[in-house]
Design an enzyme around this catalytic site. Sequence first.
Site, PDB file in Angstrom:
ATOM      1  N   ASN A 144      36.365  40.575  38.410  1.00 37.08           N
ATOM      2  CA  ASN A 144      37.014  41.452  39.391  1.00 37.08           C
ATOM      3  C   ASN A 144      38.340  40.789  39.769  1.00 37.08           C
ATOM      4  O   ASN A 144      38.358  39.829  40.529  1.00 37.08           O
ATOM      5  CB  ASN A 144      36.104  41.592  40.623  1.00 37.08           C
ATOM      6  CG  ASN A 144      36.771  42.342  41.752  1.00 37.08           C
ATOM      7  OD1 ASN A 144      37.827  42.962  41.569  1.00 37.08           O
ATOM      8  ND2 ASN A 144      36.171  42.294  42.931  1.00 37.08           N
ATOM      9  N   TRP A 145      39.409  41.322  39.209  1.00 35.82           N
ATOM     10  CA  TRP A 145      40.719  40.681  39.430  1.00 35.82           C
ATOM     11  C   TRP A 145      41.278  40.991  40.811  1.00 35.82           C
ATOM     12  O   TRP A 145      42.296  40.457  41.199  1.00 35.82           O
ATOM     13  CB  TRP A 145      41.708  41.140  38.341  1.00 35.82           C
ATOM     14  CG  TRP A 145      41.348  40.701  36.950  1.00 35.82           C
ATOM     15  CD1 TRP A 145      40.219  40.041  36.545  1.00 35.82           C
ATOM     16  CD2 TRP A 145      42.118  40.906  35.748  1.00 35.82           C
ATOM     17  NE1 TRP A 145      40.237  39.821  35.193  1.00 35.82           N
ATOM     18  CE2 TRP A 145      41.399  40.347  34.677  1.00 35.82           C
ATOM     19  CE3 TRP A 145      43.344  41.516  35.483  1.00 35.82           C
ATOM     20  CZ2 TRP A 145      41.858  40.365  33.353  1.00 35.82           C
ATOM     21  CZ3 TRP A 145      43.808  41.545  34.166  1.00 35.82           C
ATOM     22  CH2 TRP A 145      43.079  40.971  33.121  1.00 35.82           C
ATOM     23  N   LYS A 146      40.642  41.887  41.527  1.00 40.04           N
ATOM     24  CA  LYS A 146      41.086  42.300  42.873  1.00 40.04           C
ATOM     25  C   LYS A 146      42.569  42.689  42.838  1.00 40.04           C
ATOM     26  O   LYS A 146      43.045  43.206  41.831  1.00 40.04           O
ATOM     27  CB  LYS A 146      40.806  41.191  43.903  1.00 40.04           C
ATOM     28  CG  LYS A 146      39.368  40.698  43.844  1.00 40.04           C
ATOM     29  CD  LYS A 146      38.990  39.891  45.047  1.00 40.04           C
ATOM     30  CE  LYS A 146      37.612  39.295  44.850  1.00 40.04           C
ATOM     31  NZ  LYS A 146      37.079  38.675  46.036  1.00 40.04           N
TER      32      LYS A 146
ATOM     33  N   HIS B 120      32.135  47.254  46.771  1.00 40.35           N
ATOM     34  CA  HIS B 120      32.416  45.829  46.928  1.00 40.35           C
ATOM     35  C   HIS B 120      32.542  45.515  48.420  1.00 40.35           C
ATOM     36  O   HIS B 120      33.012  46.351  49.196  1.00 40.35           O
ATOM     37  CB  HIS B 120      33.719  45.472  46.190  1.00 40.35           C
ATOM     38  CG  HIS B 120      33.961  44.000  46.134  1.00 40.35           C
ATOM     39  ND1 HIS B 120      34.512  43.300  47.184  1.00 40.35           N
ATOM     40  CD2 HIS B 120      33.707  43.081  45.169  1.00 40.35           C
ATOM     41  CE1 HIS B 120      34.587  42.018  46.851  1.00 40.35           C
ATOM     42  NE2 HIS B 120      34.100  41.860  45.634  1.00 40.35           N
TER      43      HIS B 120
ATOM     44  N   GLU C 128      34.574  43.895  50.087  1.00 38.29           N
ATOM     45  CA  GLU C 128      35.919  44.048  50.671  1.00 38.29           C
ATOM     46  C   GLU C 128      36.203  45.512  50.975  1.00 38.29           C
ATOM     47  O   GLU C 128      36.906  45.833  51.933  1.00 38.29           O
ATOM     48  CB  GLU C 128      36.962  43.425  49.723  1.00 38.29           C
ATOM     49  CG  GLU C 128      36.895  41.907  49.787  1.00 38.29           C
ATOM     50  CD  GLU C 128      37.227  41.191  48.499  1.00 38.29           C
ATOM     51  OE1 GLU C 128      37.834  41.788  47.602  1.00 38.29           O
ATOM     52  OE2 GLU C 128      36.858  39.994  48.398  1.00 38.29           O
TER      53      GLU C 128
ATOM     54  N   GLU D  69      26.013  40.395  46.206  1.00 38.31           N
ATOM     55  CA  GLU D  69      27.135  39.550  46.583  1.00 38.31           C
ATOM     56  C   GLU D  69      27.044  39.224  48.071  1.00 38.31           C
ATOM     57  O   GLU D  69      27.502  40.016  48.911  1.00 38.31           O
ATOM     58  CB  GLU D  69      28.452  40.271  46.303  1.00 38.31           C
ATOM     59  CG  GLU D  69      28.666  40.585  44.846  1.00 38.31           C
ATOM     60  CD  GLU D  69      30.155  40.592  44.508  1.00 38.31           C
ATOM     61  OE1 GLU D  69      30.551  39.825  43.634  1.00 38.31           O
ATOM     62  OE2 GLU D  69      30.905  41.340  45.154  1.00 38.31           O
TER      63      GLU D  69
ATOM     64  N   GLY E 237      34.694  34.367  47.725  1.00 34.34           N
ATOM     65  CA  GLY E 237      36.011  33.776  47.909  1.00 34.34           C
ATOM     66  C   GLY E 237      36.031  32.622  48.886  1.00 34.34           C
ATOM     67  O   GLY E 237      37.099  32.183  49.325  1.00 34.34           O
TER      68      GLY E 237
ATOM     69  N   SER F 204      31.570  33.121  44.565  1.00 35.17           N
ATOM     70  CA  SER F 204      32.002  31.771  44.200  1.00 35.17           C
ATOM     71  C   SER F 204      31.311  31.229  42.940  1.00 35.17           C
ATOM     72  O   SER F 204      30.978  30.043  42.870  1.00 35.17           O
ATOM     73  CB  SER F 204      31.827  30.806  45.382  1.00 35.17           C
ATOM     74  OG  SER F 204      32.624  31.230  46.470  1.00 35.17           O
TER      75      SER F 204
ATOM     76  N   GLY G 198      35.153  36.781  41.042  1.00 35.11           N
ATOM     77  CA  GLY G 198      36.484  37.038  41.568  1.00 35.11           C
ATOM     78  C   GLY G 198      37.455  35.965  41.101  1.00 35.11           C
ATOM     79  O   GLY G 198      37.989  36.016  39.993  1.00 35.11           O
ATOM     80  N   GLY G 199      37.651  34.956  41.933  1.00 35.30           N
ATOM     81  CA  GLY G 199      38.673  33.929  41.682  1.00 35.30           C
ATOM     82  C   GLY G 199      38.642  33.339  40.280  1.00 35.30           C
ATOM     83  O   GLY G 199      39.690  33.251  39.611  1.00 35.30           O
TER      84      GLY G 199
HETATM   85  C1  PEP Z   1      34.053  39.053  43.987  1.00 34.90           C
HETATM   86  O1  PEP Z   1      35.214  39.379  44.028  1.00 34.90           O
HETATM   87  O2  PEP Z   1      33.215  39.935  43.811  1.00 34.90           O
HETATM   88  C2  PEP Z   1      33.699  37.647  44.116  1.00 34.90           C
HETATM   89  C3  PEP Z   1      32.448  37.325  44.013  1.00 34.90           C
HETATM   90  O3  PEP Z   1      34.708  36.764  44.369  1.00 34.90           O
HETATM   91  P1  PEP Z   1      34.632  35.153  44.178  1.00 34.90           P
HETATM   92  O4  PEP Z   1      34.042  34.896  42.834  1.00 34.90           O
HETATM   93  O5  PEP Z   1      36.055  34.698  44.265  1.00 34.90           O
HETATM   94  O6  PEP Z   1      33.781  34.623  45.280  1.00 34.90           O
END
Ligand code: PEP
Length: 254
Positions: free
Chosen positions: A9-11, A95, A97, A167, A173, A213, A234-235
């Site tokens: 997920n590049w957000k 998600h 967010e 999640e 994040g 994470s 994500g990251g």
């Molecule tokens: C996400 O964006 O769904 C996520 C889990 O982010 P991260 O891996 O950065 O915690």
Amino acid sequence: MRTPLIAGNWKMNTDSNSAAALASEIAKRAGEVQDAELLVCPPNVYLTLVRDAIGDASVALGAQNMYHEANGAFTGEISAAMLCDLGLQYVILGHSERRHILGESDSDVNKKALAALAAGLVPVVCVGEQLADREAGKTAEVIRGQFDGSLAGITAEQIQSVVLAYEPVWAIGTGKVATPEQAEEVHADLRKQLTERYNSEIAESVRILYGGSVKPDNAAELLGQPNVDGALIGGASLKADDFLAIATAGAAVG
Ligand code: PEP
């Protein structure tokens, strides 16, 4: 047998050059990953260039959101049909967010999931508790509520085309990762809910991803849990090396 799904997920990150470069690198090295499916979800404005950079490599393409209506006066929104028109296979829905920053409800997520399925997209439906929920001992209750609300009216046939993602909001994040035991406990409960609502054969066929994470150094342990069928990242999905290392770890234990 569930094939692990490793989803990036590049957000709201990358620009046209870096999105194309990241997609090309992942596409070029996708063959390094055996026995896992790769998925990238770039920002909407870069979907076509990422699609073209992927070419015919084994990397699926998804969006990070969509609207439930098919078309019409919904300024700023995009529909499932538009995503299909671009050749996408997946869409992330609900998600945290979107739930907690942009105010999406379970009912919004449900309408989107039904519209995605009707259009032939695979929805990756996210659920997860906030830190206060966990500290109050309400994790199972919150996840069960999100499961019921987000998946209302989804038939036994449709659920087999849905991917779930657990999640925990406090792990997204933040660098704080759920322990493998914490993740497995929720994943096992999600599978139990699938069994209760549908049946055990269907429940066994649905992939449940963990997100929060996930990094190359914790992926094997998390993805090695019996009910963890991949990762939503994500990251670490913004670096091809890390994304592919997580995928390799997931494939090895999946
Ligand atoms: C996400 O964006 O769904 C996520 C889990 O982010 P991260 O891996 O950065 O915690």
